[in-house]
Scaffold this active site. Structure first.
Site, PDB file in Angstrom:
ATOM      1  N   ASP A 157     -28.328  -2.766  49.380  1.00  0.00           N
ATOM      2  CA  ASP A 157     -28.126  -4.203  49.205  1.00  0.00           C
ATOM      3  C   ASP A 157     -27.007  -4.605  50.162  1.00  0.00           C
ATOM      4  OD1 ASP A 157     -27.284  -6.752  48.401  1.00  0.00           O
ATOM      5  OD2 ASP A 157     -27.811  -6.402  46.297  1.00  0.00           O
ATOM      6  N   TYR A 174     -24.068  -5.119  41.588  1.00  0.00           N
ATOM      7  CA  TYR A 174     -24.219  -6.507  41.152  1.00  0.00           C
ATOM      8  C   TYR A 174     -24.809  -6.521  39.734  1.00  0.00           C
ATOM      9  CZ  TYR A 174     -26.387 -11.085  40.784  1.00  0.00           C
ATOM     10  OH  TYR A 174     -26.782 -12.313  40.349  1.00  0.00           O
ATOM     11  N   LYS A 214     -26.655 -16.164  49.566  1.00  0.00           N
ATOM     12  CA  LYS A 214     -25.225 -16.022  49.852  1.00  0.00           C
ATOM     13  C   LYS A 214     -24.965 -16.287  51.344  1.00  0.00           C
ATOM     14  CE  LYS A 214     -25.305 -14.806  45.530  1.00  0.00           C
ATOM     15  NZ  LYS A 214     -25.454 -13.445  45.077  1.00  0.00           N
ATOM     16  N   ARG A 229     -49.703 -17.995  49.566  1.00  0.00           N
ATOM     17  CA  ARG A 229     -48.935 -16.910  48.964  1.00  0.00           C
ATOM     18  C   ARG A 229     -48.821 -15.709  49.903  1.00  0.00           C
ATOM     19  NH1 ARG A 229     -51.629 -14.193  45.364  1.00  0.00           N
ATOM     20  NH2 ARG A 229     -52.334 -15.954  44.122  1.00  0.00           N
TER      21      ARG A 229
HETATM   22  C1  LIG Z   1     -26.280 -12.706  44.142  1.00  0.00           C
HETATM   23  C2  LIG Z   1     -26.630 -11.284  44.409  1.00  0.00           C
HETATM   24  C3  LIG Z   1     -27.919 -10.802  44.138  1.00  0.00           C
HETATM   25  C4  LIG Z   1     -28.980 -11.661  43.485  1.00  0.00           C
HETATM   26  O1  LIG Z   1     -29.461 -12.648  44.339  1.00  0.00           O
HETATM   27  P1  LIG Z   1     -30.023 -14.090  43.838  1.00  0.00           P
HETATM   28  O2  LIG Z   1     -30.364 -14.767  45.103  1.00  0.00           O
HETATM   29  O3  LIG Z   1     -28.900 -14.744  43.067  1.00  0.00           O
HETATM   30  O4  LIG Z   1     -31.195 -13.827  42.943  1.00  0.00           O
HETATM   31  C5  LIG Z   1     -28.197  -9.475  44.477  1.00  0.00           C
HETATM   32  N1  LIG Z   1     -27.250  -8.673  45.031  1.00  0.00           N
HETATM   33  C6  LIG Z   1     -25.998  -9.098  45.281  1.00  0.00           C
HETATM   34  C7  LIG Z   1     -25.003  -8.169  45.878  1.00  0.00           C
HETATM   35  C8  LIG Z   1     -25.637 -10.418  44.988  1.00  0.00           C
HETATM   36  O5  LIG Z   1     -24.384 -10.844  45.238  1.00  0.00           O
END
Ligand SMILES: *Cc1c(COP(=O)(O)O)cnc(C)c1O
Length: 358
Positions: free
Chosen positions: A171, A99, A196, A48
């Site tokens: 983000d 988001y 993504k 971990r």
């Molecule tokens: C998809 C997304 C998230 C969340 O990420 P996950 O890997 O699906 O938990 C956070 N911020 C943005 C801008 C996203 O597109």
């Protein structure tokens, strides 16, 4: 790990950072280390707290963003770990069009009396700066926002947030370090849904954060270990394999997105074509609203009707089909995640689908 010269460009770092040393018989790629426990006496001890395969991904992403990275089980695991830094009653300034998962976490924490929130229009820099006062513990930014594609002046807002004594988080899922490096613009922490673009092949769920502040890095590493939101080893290996081609994929997806936005603008079935000139996401607003948008996403053959984004394959979805999506997003908005296929094939499929609405 080999040292990476600070002068190397992103296209070089994406390929060369996070490799084993160039010594005889070393593998070129860091292997998948399946281990829940390590022999006592070192830094890791237990699975971990660290893993060599995560470390290779973290070295590569850290080099690209200009800081030290930590990998997590998902993007939302990163969001919750970072929001967990806010003390009881602290205020979080965030984009009203963040988001949806981030907005849900903020609303949940506020409803339970843990934090307060101030949701702002990130395109209105003066309003965001004015929202940063002495109560502000954290300024959360997303730019471009998902799926409204609004842009924030990160440098100006980060300066105001820091002057107010707040931590500034960006983000960077949509832009990726290939198009935007928020730490250089004054942010304290960069957040990624590695699911993504970083992993980039629609086969991994993973998250990551990056910071250039050593003290903050130790705090966040400690929180990851305490909360247990660590990634799988195979996921980290796949994400690093994806990261190797990030600059190539972003270049192609962005070029395709610019061309599609140009060809689609003025189509009679569309009320709006949004593309900020940056990245591979295009948002279309159908002139005839939700009904037309639902027909449109089912009428494509090459484009896949699915959620998520950032893969090599082009996908599209009407965002308001999700109850959690903000009511500020138009009912007829369809988010396109433009992939790396041939742009003529991509356009022809969209055109026939739009024309079929006739
Ligand atoms: C998809 C997304 C998230 C969340 O990420 P996950 O890997 O699906 O938990 C956070 N911020 C943005 C801008 C996203 O597109």
């Amino acid at each position: 790990m080999t040292t990476t010269p600070g002068s190397w460009k992103p296209a070089t770092l994406a390929i060369s950072a996070g490799r084993p040393p160039h010594d005889p018989d070393q593998p070129l790629n860091t292997p998948i280390t399946m281990a829940s426990t390590f022999v006592a006496g070192g830094d890791r001890e237990y699975g971990r707290s660290g893993n060599p395969t995560w470390q290779a991904f973290e070295d590569a992403l850290g080099a690209l963003e200009g800081g030290r990275a930590l990998a997590f089980s998902s993007g939302l695991a990163v969001v919750s770990t970072v929001l967990d830094l806010v003390g009881l009653g602290g205020c979080v300034v965030a984009p009203r069009n963040s988001y949806s998962g981030t907005l849900l976490q903020l609303a949940d924490l506020e409803a339970r009396g843990r934090i307060t929130t101030r949701l702002v229009d990130v395109t209105d820099t003066a309003a965001v700066v004015a929202a940063c006062d002495d109560d502000t513990a954290l300024v959360w930014l997303e730019s471009p926002t998902n799926p409204a594609l609004e842009l924030a002046d990160i440098a100006a807002i980060a300066a105001a947030g820091r002057a107010a004594g707040a931590r500034v988080v960006v983000d960077n899922t949509f832009a990726t370090p290939i198009l935007q490096r928020p730490l250089e613009l004054g942010a304290d922490i960069v957040v990624h849904s590695a699911t993504k673009y970083l992993a980039g092949h629609s086969d991994v769920l993973m998250g990551a954060l990056v910071t250039a502040d050593d003290e903050l890095f130790s705090v966040l590493k400690g929180r990851r270990e305490l909360l247990g939101c660590v990634p799988g080893t195979f996921e980290a290996w796949l994400a690093l394999r994806g990261l190797r081609t990030l600059p190539l994929r972003i270049e192609k997806a962005q070029a395709n997105a610019v061309e599609l936005a140009r060809r689609l603008s003025g189509h009679p079935a569309l009320a709006e074509v949004r593309h900020p000139g940056l990245g591979g996401i295009v948002s279309l607003v159908l002139a005839d609203g939700a009904f037309a948008a639902d027909l449109f996403v089912r009428a494509t053959h090459l484009w896949v009707h699915s959620t998520s984004l950032g893969g090599v394959e082009s996908t599209l979805e009407r965002r308001r089909r999700w109850k959690a999506e903000s009511p500020l997003i138009p009912e007829g908005l369809v988010r396109l995640s433009v992939g790396c296929e041939d742009v003529d094939d991509l356009y022809a499929d969209l055109e026939q689908a739009l024309d079929s609405l006739g």
